[in-house]
Design a protein around this motif. Sequence first.
Motif, PDB file in Angstrom:
ATOM      1  N   LYS A   1      50.477  40.005  47.735  1.00 27.96           N
ATOM      2  CA  LYS A   1      49.117  40.183  47.220  1.00 27.96           C
ATOM      3  C   LYS A   1      48.114  40.473  48.334  1.00 27.96           C
ATOM      4  O   LYS A   1      47.010  40.928  48.060  1.00 27.96           O
ATOM      5  N   ASP A   2      48.496  40.246  49.597  1.00 29.73           N
ATOM      6  CA  ASP A   2      47.606  40.530  50.723  1.00 29.73           C
ATOM      7  C   ASP A   2      47.759  41.950  51.260  1.00 29.73           C
ATOM      8  O   ASP A   2      46.967  42.387  52.083  1.00 29.73           O
TER       9      ASP A   2
ATOM     10  N   GLN B   1      47.461  45.917  51.461  1.00 29.41           N
ATOM     11  CA  GLN B   1      46.420  46.848  51.046  1.00 29.41           C
ATOM     12  C   GLN B   1      47.037  48.191  50.652  1.00 29.41           C
ATOM     13  O   GLN B   1      48.193  48.477  50.971  1.00 29.41           O
ATOM     14  N   LEU B   2      46.248  49.021  49.961  1.00 31.16           N
ATOM     15  CA  LEU B   2      46.711  50.354  49.561  1.00 31.16           C
ATOM     16  C   LEU B   2      47.283  51.089  50.766  1.00 31.16           C
ATOM     17  O   LEU B   2      46.692  51.084  51.836  1.00 31.16           O
TER      18      LEU B   2
ATOM     19  N   VAL C   1      52.421  50.298  48.894  1.00 28.23           N
ATOM     20  CA  VAL C   1      51.438  49.923  47.874  1.00 28.23           C
ATOM     21  C   VAL C   1      50.708  51.173  47.389  1.00 28.23           C
ATOM     22  O   VAL C   1      50.141  51.925  48.174  1.00 28.23           O
TER      23      VAL C   1
ATOM     24  N   GLU D   1      48.856  50.844  44.168  1.00 27.61           N
ATOM     25  CA  GLU D   1      47.778  50.342  43.308  1.00 27.61           C
ATOM     26  C   GLU D   1      47.711  48.826  43.456  1.00 27.61           C
ATOM     27  O   GLU D   1      48.747  48.168  43.579  1.00 27.61           O
ATOM     28  N   LYS D   2      46.495  48.305  43.455  1.00 24.74           N
ATOM     29  CA  LYS D   2      46.295  46.854  43.536  1.00 24.74           C
ATOM     30  C   LYS D   2      45.380  46.387  42.425  1.00 24.74           C
ATOM     31  O   LYS D   2      44.343  46.970  42.192  1.00 24.74           O
ATOM     32  N   GLN D   3      45.809  45.333  41.761  1.00 26.15           N
ATOM     33  CA  GLN D   3      44.990  44.657  40.762  1.00 26.15           C
ATOM     34  C   GLN D   3      45.106  43.161  41.046  1.00 26.15           C
ATOM     35  O   GLN D   3      45.989  42.733  41.787  1.00 26.15           O
ATOM     36  N   GLN D   4      44.251  42.389  40.442  1.00 25.16           N
ATOM     37  CA  GLN D   4      44.280  40.936  40.639  1.00 25.16           C
ATOM     38  C   GLN D   4      45.645  40.345  40.300  1.00 25.16           C
ATOM     39  O   GLN D   4      46.187  39.534  41.025  1.00 25.16           O
TER      40      GLN D   4
ATOM     41  N   TYR E   1      48.615  42.083  39.697  1.00 28.10           N
ATOM     42  CA  TYR E   1      49.824  42.793  40.113  1.00 28.10           C
ATOM     43  C   TYR E   1      49.543  43.761  41.246  1.00 28.10           C
ATOM     44  O   TYR E   1      48.405  44.120  41.518  1.00 28.10           O
ATOM     45  N   THR E   2      50.621  44.169  41.899  1.00 31.81           N
ATOM     46  CA  THR E   2      50.587  45.246  42.884  1.00 31.81           C
ATOM     47  C   THR E   2      51.656  46.248  42.484  1.00 31.81           C
ATOM     48  O   THR E   2      52.790  45.872  42.164  1.00 31.81           O
ATOM     49  N   LYS E   3      51.282  47.522  42.495  1.00 34.53           N
ATOM     50  CA  LYS E   3      52.226  48.591  42.165  1.00 34.53           C
ATOM     51  C   LYS E   3      52.670  49.261  43.464  1.00 34.53           C
ATOM     52  O   LYS E   3      51.853  49.527  44.347  1.00 34.53           O
TER      53      LYS E   3
END
Length: 132
Positions: free
Chosen positions: A5-6, A8-9, A101, A103-106, A108-110
């Motif tokens: 979760k840390d 970045q794109l 990475v 895409e990042k959302q609260q 999930y991470t894609k």
Amino acid sequence: MKQLKDLQLGESLSEMELAPVERLDLIKYAGASGDFNPIHTIDAEAEKAGLPGIIAHGMWTMGNLAKLFTPYLSEGFIQDYSIRFRGMVFIGDVITLKAAVSEKQQEYTKFTVQAVNQQGKDVLKGDVVFLF
């Protein structure tokens, strides 16, 4: 090691290089999966099908790709896995697994994921959604 979760794109997980593909890997996978198509284990059958030799099960490669996320299972799980097979994997091929990475959302991470052979050619490409 950073938590998922840390990230970045554009950041990537550490690449993972698999050992060269061996016939025994594919025999074991056939037994585990129930996919006994002989193009995956018998040279003569692969050649009869017009292939230059036996090929790995596509799902063998896809399953190995999940190894990139194993160190992070205490954080969450793979919720979605969308893959396109781009090339064949042969005995002796060395496959490198990659994830970045996209895409990042609260929650999930894609990741854009890929598996490439020793010539740098994609054999698999797709997306993984890791849910926290």
